[in-house]
Design an enzyme around this catalytic site. Structure first.
Site, PDB file in Angstrom:
ATOM      1  N   GLY A  66       0.884  -1.151   0.000  1.00  0.00           N
ATOM      2  CA  GLY A  66       0.000   0.000   0.000  1.00  0.00           C
ATOM      3  C   GLY A  66       0.920   1.198   0.000  1.00  0.00           C
ATOM      4  O   GLY A  66       2.035   1.116  -0.488  1.00  0.00           O
ATOM      5  N   CYS A  67       0.461   2.311   0.559  1.00  0.00           N
ATOM      6  CA  CYS A  67       1.310   3.503   0.542  1.00  0.00           C
ATOM      7  C   CYS A  67       2.155   3.553   1.797  1.00  0.00           C
ATOM      8  O   CYS A  67       2.071   4.501   2.579  1.00  0.00           O
ATOM      9  CB  CYS A  67       0.451   4.743   0.402  1.00  0.00           C
ATOM     10  SG  CYS A  67      -0.636   4.619  -1.012  1.00  0.00           S
ATOM     11  N   ILE A  68       2.920   2.506   2.014  1.00  0.00           N
ATOM     12  CA  ILE A  68       3.729   2.445   3.233  1.00  0.00           C
ATOM     13  C   ILE A  68       5.165   2.042   2.900  1.00  0.00           C
ATOM     14  O   ILE A  68       5.431   1.545   1.846  1.00  0.00           O
ATOM     15  CB  ILE A  68       3.151   1.453   4.256  1.00  0.00           C
ATOM     16  CG1 ILE A  68       2.931   0.097   3.604  1.00  0.00           C
ATOM     17  CG2 ILE A  68       1.860   1.997   4.821  1.00  0.00           C
ATOM     18  CD1 ILE A  68       2.522  -0.970   4.560  1.00  0.00           C
TER      19      ILE A  68
END
Ligand code: SF4
Ligand code: SF4
Ligand code: SF4
Lengths: 105, 463, 256
Positions: free
Chosen positions: A103-105
């Site tokens: 994800g956006c991590i």
């Protein structure tokens, strides 16, 4: 996808070395994978994190929020990065047999 | 940043992992390269040429002047000539010329046309996934040729013949199944929000809510799920602000993600992911829709949602609103009591996420907030901010391990500008940027930190 | 032979040019713009859009932001090209009208044309050479250049060279040239001027006319006007922008 042999058993891992089937996880897996994360020997502190990750994952089917990991293990984020240099969402999850959080991590 | 020497093929080896069959099928895409993939690809290309003027026009009019060449962070970082926007576009354009223009059909190589071969497809998969769709090139093109549009078309063509990256497709799958990119199920989302409430209670002694699925709330806030998973200070910032302003708000476990990875793959998924948000707003009966700190989400929501999933007239304008717009509005109206000195010791500069600035024109509000909540706020050089901002190097679906080399090269121009500013903290409202910068700081041994705008606002709030 | 050939070639080229350009522009215009993709800083209202387009069309605004050392020759070249076209119009097509409009006598008019036309002709060829040299010596621009980029430059260079040659070597009888143009326009072609350079000039121009619609030179069709990144407004929230091939949005609340 490739196969690794840990403690005499074979496991499928993805391109980044994360286990494909998390139900096959045993402590031996963590010990076997530790090297790939640059960890010589797993200490109690490592296990504390690994065990918490597994416990949470079994309940919720996802890795826990980082802040929760800190709170529950009592380690500040800095300490977790000392234990797992690639961080809680990468190295720690890998050893705990969790799928790679993306994800956006 | 100085323009590098050309290093042909410097980045040719860096490629995303390909999505496996099952993943492709779950998104309704071709499972793998079919035997007649060439015809299928050209057919899709033709379809897109009829659907998008941007593509049709930008295939024809580029004069190869090179004005865009040195504007791309990935070219500046790698020196690979195929990372020059014009050269990236030429990868598609040469096939266009060969198959869709009279000159190319007649004179082939003289008109710089090229057959669609395995080699070309491989190049596409490499270089169209070394473009973050940041659109910096377009700002400088005399015709507004937007290479991001070309990248999007190329990715859409590839997806239609079973070629897509694992990272992007995996995230889209999770967004469809669980409502967010990380794959946080409802129970975990609720648990996570409760956990934050307890933390806030312990910190402030107040009952500050981080609500989930509250029907009838005034505002539905859609954050990037990373705000719950890693950037919790940002989430706390939202909660503190809503509390201080006395606005009833809620998150949704059905639409627990702002970021829209459909933007990185194709139109269909872009639309479908957006729809969850609109549906959720309707179901919860909220009055307003506010998007959290996420760059790509803002483009998908601000510029596209009304078209793709509208009309949105059941919600109050401006719809959707960005959290920074809302916060700036509240500050202007005097509804937030702020103590700047809470952030003393930090030297803060602001990184414009491409999709907020170039993609959505949101540039002033974050600055307004930062000026109101920190004492030492400074700008990076003028040709690297606002609409000329440099990408963090990981947008557009590049935020994945195997593209690390590209990411660390693409971030160089931004880091150089950051160094000149002398700031210690890089504030930015984008989850991808927040994930990318710490890695980059570590990689280049820089002692700096990335922080959300709402994090700083939260710290400065007097409750 | 040349009497028939040259006008005929010109007719054919002009027709190919007009139909070719028309077809290109028609295809662009007809192709839908599904989403709002305007670039920041984007105007909110129509006058702002007009301002932006005028700035791009006449000032090459984005190019000025991008690269002054390219903007300068590019702008000067296009500017001189426009002047040359106007000069051809005034000097060859409507000389009497132009002369009276400027309030000059014939001698003064020819004199002025000689000086201004000569200067602009030299400016055009100098800036074009500048662009060609830039393409050759800047490694990154050279890397992206294709055969057609050089072809276009060389063709234009030859056209300008032959044009200048006629002006400076004085071989051209201007009256003959005007008669040729008038005859051609009236569809009653007459013999071209005796200066062979004139014929070469015309043949080259015909090649250019035929080449334009099928090459990057189509950009002379004022394409910035059609470019969605430049001609849209930043108002997708206030005004619902409808995608013509995807109007039927499924807005039914999902069953879950
Ligand atoms: S600036 Fe525009 S016209 Fe020039 S090379 Fe780049 S895309 Fe082509
Ligand atoms: S959109 Fe951004 S990353 Fe892609 S080519 Fe243009 S400048 Fe480079
Ligand atoms: S991740 Fe951030 S900086 Fe990078 S392209 Fe997206 S918005 Fe821009």
């Amino acid at each position: 996808m490739s196969v690794v042999t840990l403690a005499g058993k074979q496991f499928e891992v993805d391109e980044d070395g994360f286990m494909q089937d998390t139900t096959q996880w045993t402590p031996d897996v963590a010990i076997g994978l530790a090297k790939s994360e640059g960890i010589d020997a797993l200490t109690d502190d490592h296990w504390k994190v690994i065990n918490y990750l597994r416990e949470y994952y079994q309940k919720f089917n996802v890795a826990p929020p980082i802040r929760m990991v800190c709170k529950q293990t009592g380690f500040p984020l800095k300490r977790i990065y000392e234990l797992f240099s690639t961080g809680p969402a990468k190295g720690a999850c890998k050893l705990a047999g969790l799928p790679k959080p993306t994800g956006c991590i | 940043m100085t323009i590098p020497q050309l290093h042909p093929d410097a980045a040719a080896k860096v490629q995303a992992h390909r999505a496996k069959k099952e993943l492709m099928v779950s998104l309704g895409l071709a499972p793998e390269l079919p035997a007649d993939w060439r015809e299928k690809a050209l057919c899709k290309f033709d379809e897109l040429l009829h659907q998008r003027r941007s593509l049709a026009l930008y295939m024809d009019i580029c004069v190869r002047c090179g004005a865009c060449a040195d504007k791309c962070p990935f070219f500046l970082g790698t020196g690979d000539p195929k990372n020059m926007p014009v050269a990236r576009a030429e990868l598609l354009r040469k096939v266009y010329r060969r198959h869709f223009t009279a000159a190319g059909r007649v004179s082939g190589h003289l008109a710089a046309g090229e057959e669609l071969t395995d080699t070309v497809l491989n190049e596409w998969f490499t270089y169209f996934y070394q473009c973050s769709e940041c659109r910096r090139c377009a700002e400088f093109c005399p015709f507004g040729v937007d290479t991001a549009e070309i990248t999007m078309a190329a990715r859409e063509i590839m997806a239609s013949i079973g070629v897509a990256p694992k990272y992007v497709t995996e995230v889209i799958k999770k967004a469809h199944e669980l409502g967010n990119n990380i794959g946080i199920p409802e129970a975990a989302w609720i648990d996570g929000c409760q956990f934050l409430e307890e933390e806030l209670k312990a910190q402030t002694g107040l009952d500050i809510k981080v609500p989930v699925n509250q029907a009838g709330a005034e505002v539905l806030l859609v954050p990037p799920s990373a705000d719950l998973f890693v950037n919790t200070d940002t989430m706390v910032g939202y909660a503190l602000m809503f509390h201080a302003a006395g606005i009833r708000w809620t998150t949704s476990s059905y639409a627990s993600e702002a970021g829209n990875f459909g933007l990185f793959l194709n139109y269909e998924h872009l639309k479908k992911i957006n729809l969850r948000i609109v549906d959720s707003a309707r179901q919860l009966g909220v009055k307003r829709l506010v998007m959290g700190e996420c760059g790509h989400a803002w483009r998908a929501a601000q510029a596209f949602m009304n078209t793709l999933n509208g009309p949105l007239d059941f919600l109050e304008p401006p719809c959707p609103e960005h959290i920074c717009e809302l916060a700036a509005r509240l500050i202007r109206a005097g509804r937030l009591k702020l103590n700047k000195s809470a952030n003393d010791g930090l030297v803060v500069t602001y990184h414009d996420p491409c999709n907020l600035a170039r993609g959505g024109g949101l540039m002033e509000e974050p600055r307004e907030i930062l000026r109101a909540v920190v004492n030492d706020f400074r700008e990076m050089p003028a040709n690297t901010i606002r609409e000329k901002t440099f990408c963090c190097g990981a947008g557009g679906g590049l935020l994945t391990e195997e593209l690390m080399e590209t990411r660390m090269n693409g971030v160089k121009p931004r880091l150089e500008a950051f160094r000149t500013s002398g700031a210690t903290h890089l504030a930015t409202p984008c989850a991808i940027c927040k994930a990318q910068f710490p890695v980059a700081f570590k990689h280049y041994a820089m002692n700096a930190q990335v922080v959300g705008v709402m994090d700083l606002l939260g710290k400065a709030l007097v409750l | 032979m040349i009497t028939q050939f040259l006008p005929a070639l010109l007719y054919v080229s002009a027709v190919i040019f007009i139909i070719g350009m028309g077809r290109r522009i028609y295809i662009w215009v007809r192709t839908p713009v599904p989403l709002n993709i305007v670039l920041t800083p984007a105007p909110k209202h129509i006058p702002g859009v007009i301002g932006r387009l005028v700035g791009e069309l006449f000032g090459f605004h984005a190019l000025a932001k991008a690269d002054r050392s390219l903007w300068t020759p590019a702008w000067l070249f296009h500017f001189s090209l426009v002047l040359l076209l106007l000069g051809h119009l005034g000097g060859l097509v409507i000389p009497h009208f132009a002369q009276t409009a400027m309030g000059l006598n014939e001698k003064q008019f020819e004199h002025m044309a000689q000086i201004v036309g000569g200067a602009v002709g030299i400016l055009a060829i100098a800036t074009l050479l500048w662009l060609l040299i830039r393409r050759l010596i800047l490694p990154r621009v050279r890397w992206i250049s294709t055969f057609s980029d050089y072809f276009a430059l060389v063709l234009l260079l030859l056209i300008l060279a032959t044009g200048n040659a006629m002006r400076f070597m004085g071989g051209l009888d201007i009256v003959q040239a005007r008669n040729f143009v008038a005859g051609w326009l009236a569809l009653h072609p007459v013999a071209p001027p005796s200066d062979p350079v004139f014929s070469i000039h015309i043949v080259l121009v015909c090649m250019l006319l035929i080449y334009i619609p099928f090459s990057k030179l189509v950009h002379i069709g004022g394409v910035a006007l059609l470019s969605p990144t430049l001609n849209q407004r930043n108002n997708p929230r206030e005004h619902r922008y409808v995608n013509s091939w995807d109007k039927a949005n499924d807005n039914s609340t999902t069953s879950s």
